[in-house]
Enzyme design. Structure first.
Site, PDB file in Angstrom:
ATOM      1  N   ARG A 120     -45.248  17.437  10.053  1.00  0.00           N
ATOM      2  CA  ARG A 120     -45.520  17.995  11.381  1.00  0.00           C
ATOM      3  C   ARG A 120     -46.991  18.371  11.526  1.00  0.00           C
ATOM      4  O   ARG A 120     -47.529  18.467  12.629  1.00  0.00           O
ATOM      5  CB  ARG A 120     -44.608  19.195  11.661  1.00  0.00           C
ATOM      6  CG  ARG A 120     -44.786  19.808  13.041  1.00  0.00           C
ATOM      7  CD  ARG A 120     -43.577  20.645  13.497  1.00  0.00           C
ATOM      8  NE  ARG A 120     -43.010  21.442  12.427  1.00  0.00           N
ATOM      9  CZ  ARG A 120     -43.556  22.559  11.910  1.00  0.00           C
ATOM     10  NH1 ARG A 120     -44.700  23.022  12.396  1.00  0.00           N
ATOM     11  NH2 ARG A 120     -42.972  23.208  10.919  1.00  0.00           N
ATOM     12  N   TYR A 127     -48.584  12.680  39.346  1.00  0.00           N
ATOM     13  CA  TYR A 127     -47.387  12.236  38.644  1.00  0.00           C
ATOM     14  C   TYR A 127     -46.275  13.262  38.863  1.00  0.00           C
ATOM     15  O   TYR A 127     -46.513  14.465  38.706  1.00  0.00           O
ATOM     16  CB  TYR A 127     -47.697  12.079  37.155  1.00  0.00           C
ATOM     17  CG  TYR A 127     -46.516  11.562  36.386  1.00  0.00           C
ATOM     18  CD1 TYR A 127     -45.989  10.305  36.660  1.00  0.00           C
ATOM     19  CD2 TYR A 127     -45.914  12.329  35.400  1.00  0.00           C
ATOM     20  CE1 TYR A 127     -44.898   9.829  35.973  1.00  0.00           C
ATOM     21  CE2 TYR A 127     -44.826  11.853  34.698  1.00  0.00           C
ATOM     22  CZ  TYR A 127     -44.318  10.608  34.990  1.00  0.00           C
ATOM     23  OH  TYR A 127     -43.224  10.143  34.303  1.00  0.00           O
ATOM     24  N   ASP A 152     -56.089  13.458  34.228  1.00  0.00           N
ATOM     25  CA  ASP A 152     -55.062  12.539  33.730  1.00  0.00           C
ATOM     26  C   ASP A 152     -55.598  11.135  33.999  1.00  0.00           C
ATOM     27  O   ASP A 152     -55.649  10.688  35.144  1.00  0.00           O
ATOM     28  CB  ASP A 152     -53.740  12.794  34.462  1.00  0.00           C
ATOM     29  CG  ASP A 152     -52.605  11.889  33.979  1.00  0.00           C
ATOM     30  OD1 ASP A 152     -52.896  10.790  33.469  1.00  0.00           O
ATOM     31  OD2 ASP A 152     -51.433  12.283  34.127  1.00  0.00           O
ATOM     32  N   LYS A 207     -48.362   3.830  28.938  1.00  0.00           N
ATOM     33  CA  LYS A 207     -48.665   2.889  30.020  1.00  0.00           C
ATOM     34  C   LYS A 207     -49.670   1.827  29.554  1.00  0.00           C
ATOM     35  O   LYS A 207     -49.357   1.050  28.687  1.00  0.00           O
ATOM     36  CB  LYS A 207     -49.141   3.659  31.241  1.00  0.00           C
ATOM     37  CG  LYS A 207     -48.256   4.875  31.597  1.00  0.00           C
ATOM     38  CD  LYS A 207     -46.872   4.505  32.075  1.00  0.00           C
ATOM     39  CE  LYS A 207     -45.914   5.699  32.163  1.00  0.00           C
ATOM     40  NZ  LYS A 207     -46.390   6.832  32.959  1.00  0.00           N
TER      41      LYS A 207
HETATM   42  C1  LIG Z   1     -46.066   8.221  32.981  1.00  0.00           C
HETATM   43  C2  LIG Z   1     -47.098   9.199  33.338  1.00  0.00           C
HETATM   44  C3  LIG Z   1     -47.130  10.462  32.732  1.00  0.00           C
HETATM   45  C4  LIG Z   1     -46.080  10.932  31.750  1.00  0.00           C
HETATM   46  O1  LIG Z   1     -46.138  10.252  30.547  1.00  0.00           O
HETATM   47  P1  LIG Z   1     -44.866   9.987  29.570  1.00  0.00           P
HETATM   48  O2  LIG Z   1     -45.451   9.168  28.496  1.00  0.00           O
HETATM   49  O3  LIG Z   1     -43.831   9.284  30.397  1.00  0.00           O
HETATM   50  O4  LIG Z   1     -44.379  11.319  29.124  1.00  0.00           O
HETATM   51  C5  LIG Z   1     -48.168  11.315  33.073  1.00  0.00           C
HETATM   52  N1  LIG Z   1     -49.104  10.962  33.970  1.00  0.00           N
HETATM   53  C6  LIG Z   1     -49.107   9.761  34.581  1.00  0.00           C
HETATM   54  C7  LIG Z   1     -50.177   9.425  35.568  1.00  0.00           C
HETATM   55  C8  LIG Z   1     -48.105   8.837  34.287  1.00  0.00           C
HETATM   56  O5  LIG Z   1     -48.100   7.646  34.910  1.00  0.00           O
END
Ligand SMILES: *Cc1c(COP(=O)(O)O)cnc(C)c1O
Length: 385
Positions: free
Chosen positions: A51, A105, A176, A201
């Site tokens: 961890r 998001y 983000d 993504k």
């Molecule tokens: C998908 C997404 C998230 C969340 O990410 P996960 O890997 O699904 O937890 C956060 N911000 C944006 C812009 C996203 O497209």
């Protein structure tokens, strides 16, 4: 070579590999282990227990840190949401004020609302493209959250202006950067304090893994974020870290191709009789075009379309595609599309007829042929146009 900074496409391929020495592997191995032999006492980043650290994370963290231009490696998490939770916990004091885009998001918005309910946080939501409105809300704020382009409406923020205003008001800034990726936008260069990613993504890029990361802008913040991960335990699995790093080796190529496809498709979709509106920052009349041209290297590969005939017509378009995947998520090699308001949690100012399209790396003519037949079939079926 030593003093020349590498270009991102090269960094993506070469950074984060095991040390060069005869017999060493060229790829970071997958370390399936919860413990390793150690006589040392535990410290930050110590790998004595799984961890606290796993060597499988390190290549990914190194590559992502370098791509974002951070002075330290990224901190990988079990998901994008885990990374977002750690960034909020680290940068937003209990009872503090968070300024958040109205379109962001949807789980980020849900998390902010949860914090408002249970942790005494004040949340102010703003149109992130409206610098004046954001600046007004920054009074008394502790943290400004930026998405640019936003999910799913593709608004583009004036990041340098917002960072200046936030810092002047004593607030820190997180971006983000999932939608743009560091190949297209480097928020740390504009002065933000940390970047978060859903590595799920574009970075991993193959729709086969859920993983996230925080990219801290300075070493002290990295220690705090890593300590949060160790304590709360949202660590990535070694196999997931391996898959993400393997995906990231090709991210520059994939992003380049996807962006070229998206710009071409957006220009063909603009003015299509079945559509009310096309959103992509590459379009000269898009409200975000000028800012995107200044701040970004390209325009990203998410397109928004509004279909004439409402939700029914939009559902018909999604249903009639044969190549495009009717699926949520984005950033994979495969093109996908989704009517966002089918999700009950989606923000209600997102129009019912709005389809978010994630453009992949296929041949653009095949993508266009499938999309145009779906649009025509939907018009016939619903009679929207
Ligand atoms: C998908 C997404 C998230 C969340 O990410 P996960 O890997 O699904 O937890 C956060 N911000 C944006 C812009 C996203 O497209």
């Amino acid at each position: 070579m030593k003093d020349t900074p590498l270009n991102p496409a090269t960094t993506a391929v070469h950074a984060g590999r095991p040390a060069r020495a005869p017999g060493m592997p060229v790829n970071t191995p997958v370390h399936f282990q919860s413990i390793q032999y150690s006589a040392d006492s535990p410290g930050p980043g110590d790998t004595f227990y799984g961890r606290y650290g796993n060597p499988s994370w390190e290549g990914l963290e190194e590559v992502l840190g370098q791509l974002e231009g951070a002075p330290v490696p990224a901190v990988a998490f079990s998901s994008g949401m885990a990374a977002i939770a750690a960034a909020l916990a680290t940068l937003l004091p209990d009872g503090g004020k968070l300024v958040l885009p109205a379109h962001a998001y949807l789980s980020t918005i849900a998390m902010a609302k949860d914090l408002a309910e249970h942790r005494g946080i004040t949340v102010a939501q703003v149109d992130i493209a409206d610098t004046e409105a954001v600046t007004q809300e920054l009074e008394g704020a502790d943290l400004l959250w930026i998405e640019s382009p936003t999910n799913p409406m593709l608004e583009v923020a004036d990041i340098p202006a917002l960072v200046g205003a936030a810092h002047a008001a004593g607030a820190r800034v997180v971006a983000d950067n999932t939608f743009a990726t560091p190949l297209v936008l480097k928020p740390l260069d504009h002065g933000v304090d940390a970047v978060v990613h859903s590595v799920t993504k574009y970075l991993a890029g193959h729709s086969d893994v859920v993983i996230g990361a925080v990219v801290p802008g300075e070493a002290g913040l990295r220690e705090e974020v890593a300590a949060h991960r160790t304590l709360y335990g949202a660590i990535p699995g070694p196999m997931e870290a391996y898959l993400a790093l393997r995906g990231m080796r090709t991210v520059a190529l994939r992003v380049e191709r996807a962006q070229a496809n998206a710009a071409e498709l957006a220009s063909r979709l603009a003015g299509h009789p079945a559509l009310l509106e096309v959103r992509h920052p590459s379009l000269p009349n898009d409200p975000g075009h000028a800012r995107a041209r200044e701040q970004m290297r390209g325009y990203g590969s998410i397109i928004g379309i509004r279909v004439r005939g409402g939700a029914e017509a939009a559902d018909a378009v999604v249903g009639r595609t044969e190549l495009w995947l009717p699926a949520t998520s984005l950033g994979g090699v495969e093109s996908s599309l989704e009517r966002r308001r089918r999700l009950t949690a989606e923000v209600h100012t997102v129009p019912e007829d709005y389809i978010r399209m994630s453009v992949g790396i296929e041949d653009v003519e095949d993508l266009w042929a499938d999309l145009s037949q779906a649009l025509e079939a939907a018009v016939e079926e619903v009679g929207g146009a």
